[in-house]
Motif scaffolding. Structure first.
Motif, mmCIF file in Angstrom:
data_model
loop_
_atom_site.group_PDB
_atom_site.id
_atom_site.type_symbol
_atom_site.label_atom_id
_atom_site.label_comp_id
_atom_site.label_asym_id
_atom_site.label_seq_id
_atom_site.Cartn_x
_atom_site.Cartn_y
_atom_site.Cartn_z
ATOM 1 N N ASP A 164 -79.500 -84.386 96.249
ATOM 2 C CA ASP A 164 -80.071 -84.775 97.545
ATOM 3 C C ASP A 164 -80.889 -83.657 98.175
ATOM 4 N N GLY A 165 -80.902 -82.460 97.556
ATOM 5 C CA GLY A 165 -81.565 -81.304 98.166
ATOM 6 C C GLY A 165 -83.079 -81.365 98.093
ATOM 7 N N GLU A 166 -83.734 -80.633 99.010
ATOM 8 C CA GLU A 166 -85.192 -80.626 99.070
ATOM 9 C C GLU A 166 -85.822 -79.838 97.925
ATOM 10 N N GLY A 167 -85.067 -78.947 97.281
ATOM 11 C CA GLY A 167 -85.609 -78.165 96.166
ATOM 12 C C GLY A 167 -85.539 -78.881 94.835
ATOM 13 N N VAL A 168 -85.159 -80.156 94.860
ATOM 14 C CA VAL A 168 -84.989 -80.938 93.632
ATOM 15 C C VAL A 168 -86.224 -81.803 93.398
ATOM 16 N N SER A 169 -86.760 -81.780 92.163
ATOM 17 C CA SER A 169 -87.880 -82.643 91.780
ATOM 18 C C SER A 169 -87.397 -83.639 90.734
ATOM 19 N N LEU A 170 -87.826 -84.883 90.884
ATOM 20 C CA LEU A 170 -87.389 -85.960 89.999
ATOM 21 C C LEU A 170 -88.595 -86.585 89.300
ATOM 22 N N GLU A 171 -88.428 -86.864 88.004
ATOM 23 C CA GLU A 171 -89.491 -87.503 87.228
ATOM 24 C C GLU A 171 -88.891 -88.673 86.457
ATOM 25 N N LEU A 172 -89.506 -89.831 86.594
ATOM 26 C CA LEU A 172 -89.041 -91.006 85.865
ATOM 27 C C LEU A 172 -89.555 -90.966 84.435
ATOM 28 N N LEU A 173 -88.645 -91.039 83.457
ATOM 29 C CA LEU A 173 -88.996 -91.058 82.044
ATOM 30 C C LEU A 173 -88.828 -92.479 81.498
ATOM 31 N N PRO A 174 -89.348 -92.753 80.305
ATOM 32 C CA PRO A 174 -89.190 -94.095 79.733
ATOM 33 C C PRO A 174 -87.722 -94.473 79.561
ATOM 34 N N GLU A 175 -87.435 -95.763 79.693
ATOM 35 C CA GLU A 175 -86.075 -96.256 79.485
ATOM 36 C C GLU A 175 -85.606 -95.928 78.074
ATOM 37 N N LYS A 176 -84.301 -95.813 77.931
ATOM 38 C CA LYS A 176 -83.731 -95.425 76.635
ATOM 39 C C LYS A 176 -82.431 -96.194 76.405
ATOM 40 N N GLU A 177 -82.165 -96.517 75.150
ATOM 41 C CA GLU A 177 -80.895 -97.160 74.827
ATOM 42 C C GLU A 177 -79.857 -96.094 74.505
ATOM 43 N N TYR A 178 -78.687 -96.255 75.078
ATOM 44 C CA TYR A 178 -77.584 -95.301 74.853
ATOM 45 C C TYR A 178 -76.305 -96.099 74.672
ATOM 46 N N LYS A 179 -75.673 -95.937 73.521
ATOM 47 C CA LYS A 179 -74.458 -96.671 73.176
ATOM 48 C C LYS A 179 -74.634 -98.178 73.360
ATOM 49 N N GLY A 180 -75.824 -98.654 72.969
ATOM 50 C CA GLY A 180 -76.082 -100.081 72.991
ATOM 51 C C GLY A 180 -76.479 -100.655 74.331
ATOM 52 N N GLU A 181 -76.591 -99.806 75.355
ATOM 53 C CA GLU A 181 -76.948 -100.274 76.695
ATOM 54 C C GLU A 181 -78.246 -99.610 77.147
ATOM 55 N N PRO A 198 -83.571 -71.258 87.948
ATOM 56 C CA PRO A 198 -84.427 -72.366 88.381
ATOM 57 C C PRO A 198 -85.153 -73.075 87.241
ATOM 58 N N ASP A 199 -85.166 -72.484 86.034
ATOM 59 C CA ASP A 199 -85.819 -73.138 84.895
ATOM 60 C C ASP A 199 -84.909 -74.158 84.208
ATOM 61 N N ASP A 200 -83.669 -74.253 84.631
ATOM 62 C CA ASP A 200 -82.782 -75.284 84.088
ATOM 63 C C ASP A 200 -83.363 -76.671 84.373
ATOM 64 N N PHE A 201 -83.051 -77.615 83.524
ATOM 65 C CA PHE A 201 -83.371 -79.002 83.846
ATOM 66 C C PHE A 201 -82.258 -79.908 83.345
ATOM 67 N N TYR A 202 -82.197 -81.095 83.927
ATOM 68 C CA TYR A 202 -81.272 -82.141 83.496
ATOM 69 C C TYR A 202 -82.077 -83.395 83.207
ATOM 70 N N ILE A 203 -81.619 -84.167 82.251
ATOM 71 C CA ILE A 203 -82.147 -85.510 82.013
ATOM 72 C C ILE A 203 -80.952 -86.457 82.084
ATOM 73 N N LEU A 204 -80.970 -87.316 83.075
ATOM 74 C CA LEU A 204 -79.813 -88.147 83.382
ATOM 75 C C LEU A 204 -80.041 -89.588 82.948
ATOM 76 N N TYR A 205 -79.018 -90.155 82.318
ATOM 77 C CA TYR A 205 -79.047 -91.567 81.944
ATOM 78 C C TYR A 205 -78.210 -92.353 82.955
ATOM 79 N N PHE A 206 -78.784 -93.427 83.474
ATOM 80 C CA PHE A 206 -78.071 -94.319 84.391
ATOM 81 C C PHE A 206 -78.119 -95.740 83.823
#
Length: 300
Positions: A164-181, A198-206
């Motif tokens: 939720d912080g202001e120093g966070v940048s979000l980028e939408l990537l293409p959808e992906k299948e994970y464990k059949g979903e 600050p060079d760390d990044f995360y890629i989150l699956y929802f």
């Protein structure tokens, strides 16, 4: 004779009456009113912060996905209203390298932390919002970088609320299948002056239907580990079960794998257990501050 008997009877009645106990008076005992614990952050502050985060996140497609995930995991307002987050985080590398096992309490509002060793309750370390500190009998109590580790468990287990912080940048990537979903995928990066890495990044699956966080890909670029720049190979953590505590859904286990060339789970390298999860409304005064006898852990 009759007069004598009457006098004796009256005397006997008077004697019996005098032997009766006086009725006891009710004693009043002063009782102190028990003060219920309360969280120090006012509801109006929470509402204001959550309102700003909602507006900011819903301004982009990637942010909308993260906001939906926050709602699915219990809501950002609940996250901040619940108080301090406390849990045990047991990080167990499968190659036999250093285990990191501590109880910790996190000030989610101010990003402060205090850890207590699982094996030695006198060994503690923390982050007070400005500097890291450690207090232990000897250097073997924590055979790892406690500055780096002070908030790392939160950044591994606290998604999506930590975004939720202001120093966070979000980028939408293409959808992906994970464990059949099918998954919505969001990449997270940070501003130049955010944290020690600050060079760390995360890629989150929802999960596209439930909006629940399914997996977390990430790199570690901490300068102490990589003084010449660069980062470790990318990893992916599968979330192994989740449990609701005070309305907030958090993982109970994480399994870390190297990410293979096909962006799938490769070798299983680390087992992580989360337990004893609870929210507490109060902690002792100056709980996160450097205690007497502690030493500062400098940035390197």
């Amino acid at each position: 004779m009759k007069l004598g008997l009457n006098i004796a009877l009256v005397a006997l009645l008077l004697l019996i009456g005098s032997c009766k106990e006086e009725p006891k008076k009710m004693e009043t005992v002063a009782t102190e009113e028990v003060q219920e614990p309360t969280y120090h952050i006012p509801d109006t502050w929470v509402a204001n912060r959550v309102g700003k985060a909602k507006e900011r996140l819903n301004a982009t497609d990637a942010g909308k996905i993260v906001w939906s995930a926050m709602e699915a995991h219990g809501g950002l307002d609940t996250w901040y209203s619940n108080g301090y987050l406390s849990f045990r985080f047991d990080y167990q590398p499968l190659d036999g390298s250093t285990r990191r096992n501590s109880y910790q309490t996190i000030d989610t509002w101010n990003n402060k932390a205090r850890h207590t060793s699982f094996t030695d309750s006198t060994a503690i370390f923390g982050w007070d919002g400005k500097e890291a500190w450690v207090k232990a009998k000897d250097s073997t109590a924590f055979e790892y970088d406690t500055r780096f580790w002070a908030l790392t468990p939160l950044y591994l287990a606290g998604h999506p609320f930590i975004l939720d912080g202001e120093g966070v940048s979000l980028e939408l990537l293409p959808e992906k299948e994970y464990k059949g979903e099918l998954q919505d995928v969001v990449k997270v990066t940070f501003g130049e002056n955010v944290g020690d890495a600050p060079d760390d990044f995360y890629i989150l699956y929802f999960d596209k239907d439930t909006h629940i966080n399914s997996a977390i890909r990430y790199i570690v670029s901490y300068p102490q580990y990589f003084p010449k720049g660069g980062h470790a190979p990318e990893k992916i953590m599968e979330i192994v079960g989740q449990k609701e505590t005070n309305g907030i859904l958090l993982p109970i286990g994480l399994k870390t794998h190297w990410l293979d060339e096909n962006e799938e789970m490769g070798e299983y390298i680390t087992k992580i257990d989360l337990s004893d999860v609870e929210f507490v409304l109060e902690v002792p005064e100056n709980y996160f501050s450097k205690p007497a006898g502690a030493t500062v852990v400098p940035a390197k």
